[in-house]
Design an enzyme around this catalytic site. Structure first.
Site, PDB file in Angstrom:
ATOM      1  N   GLU A  49       0.858  -1.177   0.000  1.00  0.00           N
ATOM      2  CA  GLU A  49       0.000   0.000   0.000  1.00  0.00           C
ATOM      3  C   GLU A  49       0.901   1.236   0.000  1.00  0.00           C
ATOM      4  O   GLU A  49       1.793   1.334   0.834  1.00  0.00           O
ATOM      5  CB  GLU A  49      -0.889   0.026   1.235  1.00  0.00           C
ATOM      6  CG  GLU A  49      -1.848  -1.134   1.356  1.00  0.00           C
ATOM      7  CD  GLU A  49      -2.626  -1.072   2.658  1.00  0.00           C
ATOM      8  OE1 GLU A  49      -3.435  -0.144   2.823  1.00  0.00           O
ATOM      9  OE2 GLU A  49      -2.404  -1.943   3.518  1.00  0.00           O
ATOM     10  N   ARG A 275       4.666 -13.478   9.628  1.00  0.00           N
ATOM     11  CA  ARG A 275       5.267 -12.162   9.425  1.00  0.00           C
ATOM     12  C   ARG A 275       6.512 -12.050  10.276  1.00  0.00           C
ATOM     13  O   ARG A 275       6.754 -12.841  11.195  1.00  0.00           O
ATOM     14  CB  ARG A 275       4.280 -11.055   9.780  1.00  0.00           C
ATOM     15  CG  ARG A 275       3.887 -11.022  11.236  1.00  0.00           C
ATOM     16  CD  ARG A 275       2.903  -9.903  11.521  1.00  0.00           C
ATOM     17  NE  ARG A 275       3.481  -8.594  11.231  1.00  0.00           N
ATOM     18  CZ  ARG A 275       2.770  -7.467  11.227  1.00  0.00           C
ATOM     19  NH1 ARG A 275       1.461  -7.507  11.454  1.00  0.00           N
ATOM     20  NH2 ARG A 275       3.347  -6.327  10.969  1.00  0.00           N
ATOM     21  N   LYS A 285       3.145   0.332  10.565  1.00  0.00           N
ATOM     22  CA  LYS A 285       3.330   1.493   9.693  1.00  0.00           C
ATOM     23  C   LYS A 285       2.655   2.733  10.287  1.00  0.00           C
ATOM     24  O   LYS A 285       3.154   3.846  10.161  1.00  0.00           O
ATOM     25  CB  LYS A 285       2.781   1.202   8.299  1.00  0.00           C
ATOM     26  CG  LYS A 285       3.281   2.167   7.236  1.00  0.00           C
ATOM     27  CD  LYS A 285       2.647   1.891   5.881  1.00  0.00           C
ATOM     28  CE  LYS A 285       3.066   0.589   5.277  1.00  0.00           C
ATOM     29  NZ  LYS A 285       2.531   0.398   3.908  1.00  0.00           N
TER      30      LYS A 285
END
Length: 572
Positions: A49, A275, A285
């Site tokens: 993104e 992850r 983020k």
């Protein structure tokens, strides 16, 4: 934000046999699909993104997606999931492309954006409405959340779930035309409000967002959600294996439901992996954006940040990050990786590749009293003892030198073998010197050492075979260049930051220490931005973007101390 450039080091393609032998469960799945004839070669994708800079967790995903594709003779797409214009910027798009290239990967002609498919996704959303599988809901976001139910209780149908196909098509068209404000209506899938998987309880597929999009401008005011956009983009691009982190595992039934009920051109397969969780690090983020916005760091590329641009500015080589990704592998369950493993991988690369130079961070003057004033002699110094091909360089040696203040002790402690009154030490690649006199200022601080040298020890060896117990680095005072050096430590003071709920509380107040007045050998002025070198005996350093002619600035990449390797040795 200042951009960074550094020559990339492309990762060579991995032979098929090597890809299979690496043996992680994802590569085993891909190999099985090839062997069964389901695919000829894999197509993967890295789908960031563009709402922030990439971090070390993304680096793991990049290495996995591009590595799997390369290893089996396929290719990996770089696709931006640009479906939230309120948070997206062209700066982030540019930075992400630069980061992927710097890591050594190339997507070739396979650069895509979810926004490329907005028209097709809109038509597919209408297709769901026509099948009675989607409806326009007038409930607010809070009302939808409240009626979704819990893990143990089913949700409640929306009162607008019974709208007719014609009414839903009309309202959806008016949503696209911009007739309604943000949040007034959404398009939801009609699946099952009693499903044990909450993601299947009539999930939102489209929402109204009146904002300028970096690529489509004002052309759209409705945008697909991640679930509506992701799988369909995969299908359009012919992705065979959609590799996601574990938080998307519960989304896979919805991913498959949409693929099943839409006229997509291919059927990708979603596979989840663990992850990256790293000690002393936060990879949210949203939190990283907070650090930047509130001025806790210098920017997204602050050398303390876990962003790829921050690691690059700190001097981490791309090879080191790729080696780290290979070292930790791919797992099915979450775990926490020691930060020392990342440092170990980086040191392994730098030890092989980094040129050696002399730099003194806390200078103490040495005057060689039996050296003629004004005489300058060149001594030969090896550039990298681990790499004979790196050759050597000529370094100036003169009457006045700088050494590290911590390399002298007037009253030496036990096991302190460095310079002290009456003691002989070796100066790297130069001569043996002996301290004869200590000069202090009025406050009693040592400001100068008067020493003598043994002319017979030029090059660092004595004809009679004597061997001092310490070898010191040094810089000729007349030729030394002053510099600012920034010493970096962990951004957080504890390995599990935020365990008490507030990440800011755990910020390390000494994560950056600025040293002014360091003295460097002249060759360091020629070190280009992006190259990491070793200050002998001190650590690895790289020129900062702030560095200028006459105002050198170096960042410490890593110390020479390898605590993780010691832990490994202890536990083995």
């Amino acid at each position: 934000m200042t951009s960074q450039t550094r020559p990339s080091s492309p990762a060579p393609p991995t032979p098929l046999a090597d890809a299979v032998e690496r043996g992680d469960f994802i590569r085993e799945i891909v190999a099985a699909d090839i062997a069964a004839g389901r695919i000829a070669a894999p197509v993967t994708r890295f789908p960031p993104e563009p709402n922030g800079y990439l971090h070390i967790g993304h680096a793991k995903s990049i290495c996995l997606n591009f590595g799997v594709a390369q290893g089996f003779g396929g290719h990996c797409n770089l696709r931006f999931d640009d479906t939230n214009p309120a948070k997206e910027e062209q700066e982030y798009i540019d930075a992400i492309q630069a980061d992927v290239r710097w890591l050594g990967f190339d997507w070739g002609a396979n650069l895509f954006f979810a926004s490329d498919y907005f028209e097709r996704m809109y038509e597919w959303a209408k297709h769901l409405v026509e099948l009675g599988l989607a409806f326009v809901d007038d409930q607010t976001a809070d009302e939808i959340r409240e009626t979704r139910g819990t893990l143990t209780e089913p949700g409640t149908n929306s009162p607008w779930r019974v709208r007719s196909v014609s009414e839903n098509l009309e309202l959806f068209a008016r949503m696209r035309a911009g007739e309604f404000p943000d949040g007034a209506r959404v398009l939801r899938a009609r699946i099952d409000m009693a499903s044990p998987n909450i993601n299947l309880r009539d999930p939102v597929l489209y929402r109204i967002v009146h904002a300028n999009h970096p690529r489509t401008g004002e052309a759209w005011c409705i945008y697909p959600t991640y679930d509506m956009a992701h799988g369909q983009s995969d299908a359009i691009e012919g992705v065979t294996h959609s590799l996601c982190t574990l938080e998307f595992e519960n989304h896979r039934p919805l991913y498959d439901w949409l693929i099943e009920h839409l006229p997509v051109p291919s059927r990708p397969r979603q596979i989840e992996f663990a992850r990256l969780n790293l000690t002393y690090t936060a990879l949210s983020k949203r939190f990283l954006l907070k650090l930047v916005a509130e001025g806790h760091v210098r920017g997204w590329d602050d050398p303390r940040m876990p962003t790829i641009s921050g690691l690059r500015r700190r001097g981490f080589p791309p090879e080191g990050i790729r080696e780290f990704a290979a070292m930790i592998g791919v797992a099915k369950a979450d775990s926490v990786i020691e930060y020392g493993q990342l440092e170990y991988a980086v040191r392994s690369v730098l030890n092989r590749t980094a040129q050696r130079r002399f730099g003194v961070l806390d200078p103490l003057k040495v005057v060689i009293t039996n050296w003629p004033a004004g005489r300058v002699e060149m001594v030969e110094v090896v550039n990298n003892p681990e790499d004979p091909s790196a050759g050597s360089r000529q370094v100036e040696f003169s009457r006045e030198l700088w050494i590290e203040r911590e390399d002298f002790m007037e009253e030496p402690a036990p096991k302190f073998f460095r310079l002290a009154p009456g003691r002989e030490v070796r100066l790297r690649s130069a001569y043996f010197i002996t301290c004869r006199e200590v000069v202090k200022d009025p406050e009693g601080r040592v400001v100068e050492l008067r020493c003598t040298h043994d002319p017979a020890t030029r090059g660092g060896d004595a004809p009679d075979g004597r061997r001092p117990k310490a070898t010191l680095h040094w810089v000729s005072a007349a030729q030394a260049l002053p510099a600012q050096v920034r010493l970096y430590d962990h951004l957080f003071s504890r390995p599990d930051p935020g365990v008490a709920g507030d990440l800011l509380v755990d910020l390390n107040p000494t994560s950056e220490r600025i040293v002014r007045g360091a003295m460097l050998e002249p060759a360091l002025a020629e070190t280009p931005i992006g190259e990491t070198i070793q200050f002998e005996r001190l650590g690895y350093f790289t020129p900062d973007l702030d560095s200028r002619d006459g105002a050198l600035v170096f960042n410490r990449t890593l110390t020479l101390k390898d605590t993780w390797a010691k832990v490994q040795a202890r536990d083995s």
